[in-house]
Scaffold this motif. Structure first.
Motif, PDB file in Angstrom:
ATOM      1  N   ASP A 142      -5.602   2.500  -7.395  1.00 53.20           N
ATOM      2  CA  ASP A 142      -5.515   4.438  -7.424  1.00 53.20           C
ATOM      3  C   ASP A 142      -3.747   4.398  -7.286  1.00 53.20           C
ATOM      4  OD1 ASP A 142      -4.450   6.740  -7.319  1.00 53.20           O
ATOM      5  OD2 ASP A 142      -6.447   7.312  -7.809  1.00 53.20           O
ATOM      6  N   GLU A 143      -3.069   4.175  -8.149  1.00 59.82           N
ATOM      7  CA  GLU A 143      -1.851   3.739  -8.086  1.00 59.82           C
ATOM      8  C   GLU A 143      -0.891   4.564  -7.181  1.00 59.82           C
ATOM      9  OE1 GLU A 143       2.775   3.369  -9.858  1.00 59.82           O
ATOM     10  OE2 GLU A 143       0.699   3.728 -11.608  1.00 59.82           O
ATOM     11  N   VAL A 144      -1.205   6.355  -7.369  1.00 59.53           N
ATOM     12  CA  VAL A 144      -1.300   7.087  -6.745  1.00 59.53           C
ATOM     13  C   VAL A 144      -1.579   7.124  -4.449  1.00 59.53           C
ATOM     14  CG1 VAL A 144      -1.565   9.816  -5.775  1.00 59.53           C
ATOM     15  CG2 VAL A 144      -0.979   9.117  -8.368  1.00 59.53           C
ATOM     16  N   GLU A 145      -2.657   6.559  -4.362  1.00 61.24           N
ATOM     17  CA  GLU A 145      -3.662   6.805  -3.389  1.00 61.24           C
ATOM     18  C   GLU A 145      -2.760   4.856  -2.417  1.00 61.24           C
ATOM     19  OE1 GLU A 145      -7.495   7.077  -1.634  1.00 61.24           O
ATOM     20  OE2 GLU A 145      -7.498   5.697  -3.100  1.00 61.24           O
ATOM     21  N   VAL A 146      -2.474   4.196  -3.499  1.00 60.89           N
ATOM     22  CA  VAL A 146      -1.614   3.313  -2.575  1.00 60.89           C
ATOM     23  C   VAL A 146      -0.737   2.973  -1.909  1.00 60.89           C
ATOM     24  CG1 VAL A 146      -0.983   2.108  -4.746  1.00 60.89           C
ATOM     25  CG2 VAL A 146      -1.362   0.565  -3.105  1.00 60.89           C
ATOM     26  N   SER A 147       0.300   4.146  -3.025  1.00 65.99           N
ATOM     27  CA  SER A 147       1.488   4.165  -2.311  1.00 65.99           C
ATOM     28  C   SER A 147       1.756   5.414  -0.899  1.00 65.99           C
ATOM     29  CB  SER A 147       2.258   5.459  -3.585  1.00 65.99           C
ATOM     30  OG  SER A 147       1.827   6.757  -4.014  1.00 65.99           O
ATOM     31  N   ARG A 148       0.262   6.754  -1.090  1.00 65.86           N
ATOM     32  CA  ARG A 148       0.317   7.589  -0.077  1.00 65.86           C
ATOM     33  C   ARG A 148      -0.256   6.905   1.475  1.00 65.86           C
ATOM     34  NH1 ARG A 148      -2.757  10.410  -2.215  1.00 65.86           N
ATOM     35  NH2 ARG A 148      -5.132   9.361  -1.918  1.00 65.86           N
ATOM     36  N   ASP A 149      -0.845   5.799   1.199  1.00 62.60           N
ATOM     37  CA  ASP A 149      -1.888   4.438   1.634  1.00 62.60           C
ATOM     38  C   ASP A 149      -0.923   4.063   2.932  1.00 62.60           C
ATOM     39  OD1 ASP A 149      -3.867   5.761   1.931  1.00 62.60           O
ATOM     40  OD2 ASP A 149      -4.888   4.193   0.708  1.00 62.60           O
ATOM     41  N   CYS A 150       0.754   3.087   2.215  1.00 61.29           N
ATOM     42  CA  CYS A 150       1.409   2.335   2.822  1.00 61.29           C
ATOM     43  C   CYS A 150       2.711   3.148   3.398  1.00 61.29           C
ATOM     44  CB  CYS A 150       2.917   2.099   0.852  1.00 61.29           C
ATOM     45  SG  CYS A 150       4.091   0.723   1.792  1.00 61.29           S
ATOM     46  N   LEU A 151       2.867   4.753   2.391  1.00 64.35           N
ATOM     47  CA  LEU A 151       3.921   5.607   3.503  1.00 64.35           C
ATOM     48  C   LEU A 151       2.979   6.501   4.665  1.00 64.35           C
ATOM     49  CD1 LEU A 151       4.835   7.347   0.314  1.00 64.35           C
ATOM     50  CD2 LEU A 151       6.408   6.056   1.462  1.00 64.35           C
ATOM     51  N   GLU A 182      -6.537   1.703  14.972  1.00 67.58           N
ATOM     52  CA  GLU A 182      -6.939   3.188  14.730  1.00 67.58           C
ATOM     53  C   GLU A 182      -7.555   3.292  13.386  1.00 67.58           C
ATOM     54  OE1 GLU A 182      -3.409   5.501  15.095  1.00 67.58           O
ATOM     55  OE2 GLU A 182      -2.562   4.133  17.105  1.00 67.58           O
ATOM     56  N   LYS A 183      -8.599   4.929  13.681  1.00 62.08           N
ATOM     57  CA  LYS A 183      -9.930   5.050  13.017  1.00 62.08           C
ATOM     58  C   LYS A 183      -8.951   5.217  11.717  1.00 62.08           C
ATOM     59  CE  LYS A 183     -13.729   8.177  12.862  1.00 62.08           C
ATOM     60  NZ  LYS A 183     -13.135   8.694  11.351  1.00 62.08           N
ATOM     61  N   GLU A 184      -7.959   6.195  11.734  1.00 60.62           N
ATOM     62  CA  GLU A 184      -6.968   6.781  11.079  1.00 60.62           C
ATOM     63  C   GLU A 184      -7.028   5.604   9.579  1.00 60.62           C
ATOM     64  OE1 GLU A 184      -3.971   9.926   9.720  1.00 60.62           O
ATOM     65  OE2 GLU A 184      -4.090   9.365  11.947  1.00 60.62           O
ATOM     66  N   ILE A 185      -6.421   4.523  10.569  1.00 59.38           N
ATOM     67  CA  ILE A 185      -5.821   3.420   9.960  1.00 59.38           C
ATOM     68  C   ILE A 185      -6.619   2.201   9.287  1.00 59.38           C
ATOM     69  CG2 ILE A 185      -4.581   1.338   9.942  1.00 59.38           C
ATOM     70  CD1 ILE A 185      -2.785   3.196  10.118  1.00 59.38           C
ATOM     71  N   ILE A 186      -8.030   2.334  10.268  1.00 61.17           N
ATOM     72  CA  ILE A 186      -9.551   2.176   9.249  1.00 61.17           C
ATOM     73  C   ILE A 186      -9.861   1.941   8.386  1.00 61.17           C
ATOM     74  CG2 ILE A 186     -11.543   1.467  10.431  1.00 61.17           C
ATOM     75  CD1 ILE A 186     -11.036   0.825  12.562  1.00 61.17           C
ATOM     76  N   GLU A 187      -9.643   3.426   8.101  1.00 59.16           N
ATOM     77  CA  GLU A 187     -10.345   4.090   6.582  1.00 59.16           C
ATOM     78  C   GLU A 187      -9.571   4.488   5.771  1.00 59.16           C
ATOM     79  OE1 GLU A 187     -11.466   8.133   9.065  1.00 59.16           O
ATOM     80  OE2 GLU A 187     -13.222   6.940   9.854  1.00 59.16           O
ATOM     81  N   LEU A 188      -8.014   3.864   6.019  1.00 54.08           N
ATOM     82  CA  LEU A 188      -7.810   3.803   4.722  1.00 54.08           C
ATOM     83  C   LEU A 188      -7.848   3.143   3.438  1.00 54.08           C
ATOM     84  CD1 LEU A 188      -4.049   2.782   5.979  1.00 54.08           C
ATOM     85  CD2 LEU A 188      -4.530   4.840   5.498  1.00 54.08           C
ATOM     86  N   GLN A 189      -8.067   3.484   2.635  1.00 57.49           N
ATOM     87  CA  GLN A 189      -8.702   3.543   1.166  1.00 57.49           C
ATOM     88  C   GLN A 189      -8.177   2.293   0.796  1.00 57.49           C
ATOM     89  OE1 GLN A 189     -11.350   4.388   0.177  1.00 57.49           O
ATOM     90  NE2 GLN A 189     -11.484   5.479   2.165  1.00 57.49           N
TER      91      GLN A 189
END
Length: 754
Positions: free
Chosen positions: A664-673, A734-741
């Motif tokens: 997912d192009e949107v999700e990858v940019s969101r996770d990176c940011l 960190e849980k928030e990072i582990i759960e990145l898609q």
């Protein structure tokens, strides 16, 4: 009961920590480093794991018991477990990914019942060979045959073949139609006996080699004496021009290390180089050596690991992964052609072999020797200003002159009406070589037939549907292939964009050049060496052996042909497109170009005949090309290091690449940011503004999509790698990072950021 801390053998970031298990009394004494089977999860699935600690109690309740210890499974020593922790923290991999570097791949675990309990063992740990001979019960063969009925033809056939000297089952099968059942009947009757022998699988053990010692010249002797004078563990950079006799110096270093009762690891950048080095080492030392590389069979890998672990070999040779050989008495690590980017792993753990060697030096107190005609800019900088001792071999052995390099401007060839990829001078040189019975090496750094396919009517280029990259046409399979994801498809006859039939193939790879060479020089015997042609096991060795024995006139290939081959009858080298590596968006592009030209040029004129090199380029004035013509490494280094310093590239900083991939192009940019923002805040809280200036904003990757996954990244140029590693390791938990898609990639000093 005591408690064992066990890492579960699953590559899963959510369970990248140890779990506590009780040690049953029947498994005592338990040892750190053993591989065990444990019940895991809600369903108590049986899975293997590694014991990394033992304690008297646990803060956790309701612990499960260890099921069993896996017999014959490689046991890790304390120093190997320390190395795993170091790899995990330094290269941001999972602990079991680091562990898997230290054990042979594809180990199969089996279960059996013993005394009412399940026991576990390695199914492919050892290979037993069975041998058979006459029992000695009777004096002559007729007496043996008299014990067998006349219609028992297979048994009589076996007795007629056997002597009192043992014969292997394989040899017996070649001479008879026997089965193990026939043999067992004869054993029960006392007519034959069976013996077993452990077979050490080594593809090179039955070959004979000769490589006598050569007299050292003045420069070689100085390099040896300086090495020999260092008692404390030290690092050396052996900078010698191609053909200067670096291998002879390496062998002297090995000889001296073995005299001191220590073992050696000899690393080469390509599997294709191992056969030549094996011949030289075994020819010199007359002993078996351990071999580690990816082209060995599973059984060969296991046997080599056991031979090294049991100290039946003292020299290990191999590609990058051989640095993890289980040597407890390590005295020397050699990195031949140390500048090659293959010494950097592109898969987790994304380690740099140089750094792993330094860590092993801290543990074992061993020497490190880095060798190259074209050292990496970072290594040479360390030799001039760091803690690396510089050793130089400035001339070839026997004072053989370096081959003359001619630069051909391919723009002028076009103006003269030559539209082929072979310049007129190179064409004439190949013809002359064929007449004289001398050999030629041609280097083209592009494989395949045509580098891309496009429509002449509208300009549409055929791209991979999974990647944002053009497809390469491969003539042998009559298909286009993507060199990133492996996708293949047929060439369209009609343009999918404008419906035109004006489909054109453009660019030239090694396959196309091979076909052109066969057309231009029908009398020539041509060999091609690239990834496509070297798939079959043993293909490297066969190709090199054929060329070495003069059974081919032209060796065409990609980077494989630039490595340290020593062919005495090669007098001409042609570099087909020297600029191909210059146009890559990478800070190492100029360094890589200079190294490739200099290295492949060094394959010419290594015997009694003078060599000649023809470099074809569209950028004849680039400093990487003009300085390679004069073999001026120091001049190239001076110019390159000034750019590195100005742009704050290694060795003046470390580069941390942090990338994300997702379909997912949107999700990858969101996770990176999101990751960038979290890291920014952590750095700000713990280290302050100075480190923040080293972080660059996220962006889409130069190749935006590979294998159906979109890619985003950001980089950090830092002089505080330890601080950043510590923060990145903290952030990964960190849980928030582990759960990145998205899939997270952290690469320290990557080969490129494409």
């Amino acid at each position: 009961m005591r408690v064992a801390e066990v890492y579960i053998n699953q590559i899963n970031r959510n369970i990248d920590y140890s779990f506590d298990y009780y040690i049953p009394d029947f498994l005592e004494p338990m040892e750190i480093g053993l591989r065990v089977v444990i019940p895991f999860g809600v369903k108590n699935s049986k899975i293997d794991g590694l014991v990394i600690g033992i304690k008297e109690s646990s803060e956790h309740k309701r612990l499960k018991n260890i099921e069993g210890v896996i017999e014959d499974y490689p046991k890790l020593n304390d120093w190997q477990i320390k190395m795993c922790y170091w790899l995990q923290k330094s290269y941001h991999c999972l602990f079991m990914e680091a562990v898997n570097c230290f054990v042979p791949s594809n180990l199969h675990i089996k279960k059996k019942k013993e005394n009412g309990r399940n026991t576990y063992y390695m199914a492919n740990a050892l290979q037993e060979l069975k041998y058979y001979k006459l029992s000695g019960k009777y004096c002559n063969r007729e007496d043996y045959l008299a014990q067998i009925k006349s219609n028992a033809t297979k048994q009589r056939e076996i007795l007629s073949c056997l002597e009192e000297i043992p014969v292997s089952f394989k040899e017996l099968k070649e001479k008879t139609t026997c089965t193990t059942a026939n043999l067992n009947v004869l054993i029960k009757k006392g007519l034959i006996t069976e013996s077993k022998e452990i077979n050490i699988r080594n593809p090179y053990k039955d070959r004979e080699y000769q490589y006598p010692a050569n007299t050292l010249n003045r420069h070689q002797q100085e390099a040896f004496d300086l090495f020999n004078s260092y008692e404390k563990p030290s690092t050396f950079l052996l900078h010698g021009v191609t053909g200067s006799g670096k291998t002879e110096v390496y062998l002297r270093y090995i000889e001296e290390t073995i005299k001191r009762g220590k073992s050696c690891i000899y690393l080469v950048p390509e599997i294709s180089l191992t056969s030549q080095i094996i011949g030289r080492i075994m020819g010199r030392f007359k002993e078996n050596i351990g071999i580690i590389h990816s082209h060995l069979s599973d059984g060969e890998k296991i046997d080599q690991w056991n031979a090294i672990k049991n100290k039946t070999v003292r020299i290990v040779l191999g590609a990058r992964s051989a640095v993890f050989a289980p040597m407890d008495d390590l005295g020397l690590i050699i990195l031949d052609e140390e500048h090659e980017n293959t010494f950097k792993s592109n898969n987790r753990p994304r380690y740099n072999t140089h750094e792993v060697a330094k860590k092993l030096q801290d543990i074992h107190g061993c020497h490190i020797v880095l060798g190259s005609a074209t050292p990496s800019v970072s290594s040479y900088y360390e030799a001039l200003y760091g803690h690396v001792n510089l050793l130089e071999l400035p001339e070839r052995v026997k004072s053989i002159p370096m081959p003359e390099i001619h630069i051909i401007d391919m723009k002028e060839e076009l103006y003269a009406g030559n539209k082929t990829v072979i310049s007129r001078k190179l064409h004439n040189g190949i013809l002359q070589n064929l007449k004289r019975g001398e050999q030629t090496i041609l280097f083209l750094n592009k494989r395949g037939y045509s580098t891309f396919v496009f429509c002449r009517n509208c300009g549409y280029a055929v791209n991979c549907p999974n990647c944002e990259i053009s497809m390469t046409y491969h003539h042998n399979i009559k298909q286009m292939a993507c060199h990133y994801c492996g996708h293949k498809e047929h060439v369209p006859t009609i343009c999918p964009k404008c419906n035109s039939d004006k489909i054109k193939y453009t660019g030239s790879g090694t396959q196309k050049l091979e076909m052109q060479l066969r057309k231009y020089y029908p009398q020539a015997r041509i060999l091609r060496m690239d990834t496509d042609s070297m798939q079959r096991k043993g293909a490297y060795e066969e190709t090199i052996d054929l060329f070495q024995k003069g059974k081919a006139d032209i060796l065409l290939g990609t980077q494989m042909v630039t490595k340290g081959f020593d062919f005495k009858n090669v007098t001409l080298v042609g570099v087909i497109l020297a600029d191909s590596t210059l146009n890559i968006p990478d800070y190492k592009a100029s360094e890589r170009t200079f190294q490739l030209i200099t290295q492949v040029a060094g394959r010419a004129g290594r015997g009694d005949k003078l060599g000649e090199v023809i470099v074809q380029t569209y950028e004849p004035d680039h400093y990487a090309i003009t300085l390679s013509q004069a073999y001026d490494y120091k001049g190239f280094y001076d110019q390159e290091i000034s750019y590195r310093k100005m742009m704050k590239y290694p060795p003046f900083s470390d580069i941390i690449y942090i990338g994300f991939t997702n379909e997912d192009e949107v999700e990858v940019s969101r996770d990176c940011l999101k990751y960038y923002d979290k890291l920014y805040k952590l750095v700000q809280e713990e280290e302050g503004e100075e480190l923040l200036r080293e972080m660059y904003r996220p962006t889409a990757s130069p190749i935006k999509k590979i294998n159906k996954k979109y890619r985003w990244y950001f980089i950090i140029k830092t002089n505080y790698i330890l601080q950043y590693n510590s923060i990145l390791n903290k952030l990964s938990k960190e849980k928030e990072i582990i759960e990145l898609q998205s899939t997270l990639i952290i690469d320290i000093n990557p080969n490129n950021i494409l």
